[in-house]
Design a protein around this motif. Structure first.
Motif, mmCIF file in Angstrom:
data_model
loop_
_atom_site.group_PDB
_atom_site.id
_atom_site.type_symbol
_atom_site.label_atom_id
_atom_site.label_comp_id
_atom_site.label_asym_id
_atom_site.label_seq_id
_atom_site.Cartn_x
_atom_site.Cartn_y
_atom_site.Cartn_z
ATOM 1 N N UNK A 1 0.843 -1.181 0.000
ATOM 2 C CA UNK A 1 0.000 0.000 0.000
ATOM 3 C C UNK A 1 0.884 1.239 0.000
ATOM 4 N N UNK A 2 0.635 2.091 -0.933
ATOM 5 C CA UNK A 2 1.476 3.272 -1.067
ATOM 6 C C UNK A 2 0.985 4.439 -0.222
ATOM 7 N N UNK A 3 -0.281 4.437 0.151
ATOM 8 C CA UNK A 3 -0.813 5.544 0.929
ATOM 9 C C UNK A 3 -0.371 5.444 2.384
ATOM 10 N N UNK A 4 -0.267 6.605 3.018
ATOM 11 C CA UNK A 4 0.066 6.629 4.434
ATOM 12 C C UNK A 4 -1.207 6.358 5.212
ATOM 13 N N UNK A 5 -1.147 5.416 6.102
ATOM 14 C CA UNK A 5 -2.324 4.995 6.848
ATOM 15 C C UNK A 5 -2.074 5.247 8.334
ATOM 16 N N UNK A 6 -3.069 5.810 9.002
ATOM 17 C CA UNK A 6 -3.001 5.952 10.454
ATOM 18 C C UNK A 6 -3.173 4.559 11.042
ATOM 19 N N UNK A 7 -2.263 4.184 11.929
ATOM 20 C CA UNK A 7 -2.300 2.853 12.529
ATOM 21 C C UNK A 7 -2.431 2.983 14.041
ATOM 22 N N UNK A 8 -3.625 2.692 14.569
ATOM 23 C CA UNK A 8 -3.776 2.756 16.023
ATOM 24 C C UNK A 8 -2.954 1.658 16.703
ATOM 25 N N UNK A 9 -2.495 1.949 17.901
ATOM 26 C CA UNK A 9 -1.757 0.948 18.684
ATOM 27 C C UNK A 9 -2.735 -0.141 19.126
ATOM 28 N N UNK A 10 -2.272 -1.376 19.040
ATOM 29 C CA UNK A 10 -3.124 -2.515 19.391
ATOM 30 C C UNK A 10 -2.231 -3.601 19.968
ATOM 31 N N UNK A 11 -2.411 -3.914 21.247
ATOM 32 C CA UNK A 11 -1.567 -4.910 21.912
ATOM 33 C C UNK A 11 -2.022 -6.309 21.520
ATOM 34 N N UNK A 12 -1.190 -6.977 20.738
ATOM 35 C CA UNK A 12 -1.483 -8.344 20.328
ATOM 36 C C UNK A 12 -0.546 -9.351 20.983
ATOM 37 N N UNK A 13 0.582 -8.882 21.523
ATOM 38 C CA UNK A 13 1.508 -9.809 22.163
ATOM 39 C C UNK A 13 0.864 -10.377 23.424
ATOM 40 N N UNK A 14 1.072 -11.661 23.628
ATOM 41 C CA UNK A 14 0.497 -12.318 24.792
ATOM 42 C C UNK A 14 -0.921 -12.799 24.576
ATOM 43 N N UNK A 15 -1.483 -12.515 23.393
ATOM 44 C CA UNK A 15 -2.842 -12.948 23.080
ATOM 45 C C UNK A 15 -2.811 -14.331 22.453
ATOM 46 N N UNK A 16 -3.975 -14.938 22.401
ATOM 47 C CA UNK A 16 -4.142 -16.212 21.701
ATOM 48 C C UNK A 16 -3.610 -16.034 20.288
ATOM 49 N N UNK A 17 -2.802 -16.955 19.807
ATOM 50 C CA UNK A 17 -2.192 -16.840 18.487
ATOM 51 C C UNK A 17 -3.112 -17.206 17.346
ATOM 52 N N UNK A 18 -4.351 -17.584 17.640
ATOM 53 C CA UNK A 18 -5.311 -17.904 16.600
ATOM 54 C C UNK A 18 -5.535 -16.674 15.736
ATOM 55 N N UNK A 19 -5.389 -16.820 14.427
ATOM 56 C CA UNK A 19 -5.456 -15.663 13.537
ATOM 57 C C UNK A 19 -6.805 -14.967 13.606
ATOM 58 N N UNK A 20 -7.871 -15.717 13.851
ATOM 59 C CA UNK A 20 -9.183 -15.087 13.933
ATOM 60 C C UNK A 20 -9.334 -14.295 15.233
ATOM 61 N N UNK A 21 -8.717 -14.766 16.306
ATOM 62 C CA UNK A 21 -8.702 -14.005 17.562
ATOM 63 C C UNK A 21 -7.905 -12.716 17.388
ATOM 64 N N UNK A 22 -6.740 -12.832 16.762
ATOM 65 C CA UNK A 22 -5.908 -11.647 16.534
ATOM 66 C C UNK A 22 -6.631 -10.649 15.627
#
Length: 66
Positions: free
Chosen positions: A1-22
């Motif tokens: 993606x070439x556009x600059x996108x605002x990316x909110x902070x989101x704590x995913x470390x320590x969470x269930x590694x299931x891709x649907x949960x993430x």
């Protein structure tokens, strides 16, 4: 993606590694900051991903996963 996108902070470390949960956690983070369209787009792209790594890369395009 070439556009600059605002990316909110989101704590995913320590969470269930299931891709649907993430994806659900990342989607919730996006929706909390008013980015509902981006959340929907991200979920769609995750479902179309061909691997776990590709899906993680998609999530990281939308949120700052620290």
């Amino acid at each position: 993606m070439s556009e600059t996108r605002i990316k909110p902070k989101c704590k995913l470390s320590g969470c269930d590694g299931n891709i649907f949960s993430l994806g659900a956690i990342a989607s919730s983070c996006l929706e909390k900051v008013g980015m509902k369209n981006e959340a929907k787009e991200m979920r769609h792209r995750i479902c179309k991903s061909h691997s776990y790594e590709e899906a993680i890369d998609v999530i990281c395009e939308y949120v700052d996963a620290r």
